[in-house]
Write an enzyme that holds these catalytic residues in place. Sequence first.
Site, PDB file in Angstrom:
ATOM      1  CE  LYS A 202      -3.576   2.188   2.507  1.00 32.66           C
ATOM      2  NZ  LYS A 202      -4.597   2.329   3.688  1.00 32.66           N
ATOM      3  CE  LYS A 255      -6.357   1.951  -1.023  1.00 34.89           C
ATOM      4  NZ  LYS A 255      -6.780   2.143   0.765  1.00 34.89           N
TER       5      LYS A 255
END
Length: 333
Positions: A202, A255
């Site tokens: 992320k 992400k």
Amino acid sequence: MNEFTLDLNQRPRRNRKSATVRALVRETEISVKDFVYPVFIMEGENKEEPIPSMPGMTRKTVDVLLKEIEECVALGVKAIAPFPSIAEEKKDHKGSESYNPNGLVPTCVRAIKEKFPDVVVMTDAALDPFNIDGHDGIVAENGEILNDETVDVLCKMAVCHAKAGADFVCPSDMMDGRIGAIRSALDAAGFTNTSIMAYSAKYASAFYGPFRDALDSAPKAGDKKTYQMDPANRREAIREVALDINEGADIVMVKPACYYLDVLREVADFSEVPVAAYQVSGEYAMLCAAAENGWLDRNRVILESLMGIKRAGAKMIWTYFAKEAAKLLQGES
């Protein structure tokens, strides 16, 4: 008619000469079964509020969400990820509301599983919606994000969600060691079948802005660069993924998605567990804005963007376009 003809042994266009031929040789397929639908929930009854920076998305009370899930199920979208908008007076510096058994998230999970037992519910495990500081972890007086103290709270949060019936808990905080600690906490509490989807790679991205608007969860001070990944780093993602798999992650995530397809491809080639990708709020908002201005064909870019994510190696895609894409795919069949 031009009589000139090239003497070619290979003519790749022959495999594109009709829709049927193109379908027969297609390398990648997207399906409604690939989608996880992120939704925004709030307290109260019979309320729905638009999110200006995410056209078409709203904050909903749980009763309204249940009606939308009925529509989702009819379309074949059967994986839901609820994100809570928490009243400011319920926030503190330690995110205590995050493991309240009667809080918004566990209440939502119980309601979904009671009415739609076959719907897979994936809950977020991070403190930013509950933390008055707006960070994914507990903030010390000097501004440092406290890793181990945060993980302790995340374990309580994960067990709380599992007790409510969550199928997956999804740590999105990027604290070190949290996957192993959460796995141990879940197992100790008897939830050996509760899965963990780790937000493993992320990044500290600028594409999360509309999401933070939706939940009013932006940091009050500083940024998230000391715990989320540097967008310049590709190989570091493999290190994070390897650690999470070793600690017990059942699925790992990259992400954002669309601007990190190189990372997604490498993670998919490396990972021994399924890989998810999150088409985040900023990616969604940009496509919506361009389509609203008539600059892009909305239907085509929705499916093309999702195809790119799937082609890069995602087994499942978290997308705010889930319902819309499901309808478009029905029209193609």
